[in-house]
Design an enzyme around this catalytic site. Structure first.
Site, short mmCIF file in Angstrom:
data_model
loop_
_atom_site.label_atom_id
_atom_site.label_comp_id
_atom_site.label_asym_id
_atom_site.label_seq_id
_atom_site.Cartn_x
_atom_site.Cartn_y
_atom_site.Cartn_z
CB CYS A 89 5.44 -2.69 -1.26
SG CYS A 89 5.90 -1.72 -2.70
CG HIS A 131 11.29 -2.47 -0.60
ND1 HIS A 131 10.37 -3.41 -0.21
CD2 HIS A 131 10.60 -1.53 -1.29
CE1 HIS A 131 9.16 -3.06 -0.65
NE2 HIS A 131 9.28 -1.92 -1.31
CD GLU A 132 12.25 2.01 -1.67
OE1 GLU A 132 11.77 2.26 -2.79
OE2 GLU A 132 11.54 1.68 -0.70
CG HIS A 135 10.27 -0.35 -5.84
ND1 HIS A 135 9.09 -0.79 -6.38
CD2 HIS A 135 10.06 -0.28 -4.49
CE1 HIS A 135 8.20 -0.98 -5.42
NE2 HIS A 135 8.76 -0.68 -4.27
#
Length: 166
Positions: A89, A131-132, A135
Site C-alpha cells: 500500500c 484494495h481501493e 480505503h
C-alpha cells in the site's frame, strides 16, 4: 499534471469512511484528474483512493493489466475465485504481505458526470478494486489479514512507523 502526496498510516483520513459524491462538478473532475495523475505519475502503482490524497470522497483511480480508469461512488457487486499474493500500500510504504483476495471483482459506480459504469477485473486489477474500495470504507489491507500473517504485519508496521526516520 498534478501528482498529489500520499497520506501515510496514522493520518485519520485513512481510517474515516469516505463520503458519497453528490456534486458532479468541476471540483470532482479536478479530483479525478489528480487521482489519475497521482496514479500514473509514478511507476508500479495499481490504484489510488481519494482518502490517500487527503480527500474524503468515494472515488478511486486504478491502473493494472493495461487498463486505467476511475470510479466514483464504487461498490463491489461481484467477487469470484481466490488469489493470494503479496499486497502493499502506498500509505504503508516498504511493506507487503500475502493477502487473500477474490480473483475476479466487478465494481459498479458512476463517472465524473454521474453516468453509470461497470468494470470487471481479474488478477491484479481485481486486487486493486478490492484494495481501493477498502480505503473508501476506512480500512487498510493489513486489516484483512488473519492469524500469523496479521501478527507479522502488525509487528512490521509498529517497527517501521515507530522509528524516528519515518
Amino acid at each position: 499534471m498534478t501528482i498529489r502526496s500520499i497520506r501515510r498510516l496514522g493520518d485519520p483520513v485513512l481510517r474515516t469512511p469516505a463520503e458519497t459524491v453528490t456534486s458532479f462538478d468541476a471540483e470532482l473532475r479536478e479530483l479525478v484528474q489528480d487521482l489519475l495523475d497521482t496514479l500514473t505519475g509514478e511507476p508500479g502503482r495499481a490504484g489510488v483512493a481519494a482518502p490517500q490524497i487527503g480527500v474524503g470522497a468515494r472515488v478511486f483511480a486504478y491502473g493494472a493489466n493495461k487498463v486505467v480508469g476511475y470510479v466514483v461512488n464504487p461498490r463491489i457487486v461481484h467477487l469470484a475465485g481466490e488469489q493470494v499474493g503479496e499486497e502493499g500500500c502506498l500509505s504503508i510504504p516498504g511493506l507487503a504481505f500475502p493477502t487473500p483476495r477474490a480473483a475476479e471483482a466487478t465494481v459498479e459506480g458512476v463517472n465524473e458526470h454521474g453516468d453509470p459504469i461497470r468494470v470487471t477485473g481479474t488478477g491484479l486489477l481485481a486486487r486493486a478494486f478490492q484494495h481501493e474500495v477498502d480505503h473508501l470504507d476506512g480500512r487498510l489491507y493489513i486489516d484483512t489479514l488473519k492469524g500469523d500473517a496479521r501478527r507479522q504485519a502488525l509487528r512490521a508496521v509498529r517497527a517501521a512507523f515507530s522509528s524516528p526516520a519515518r
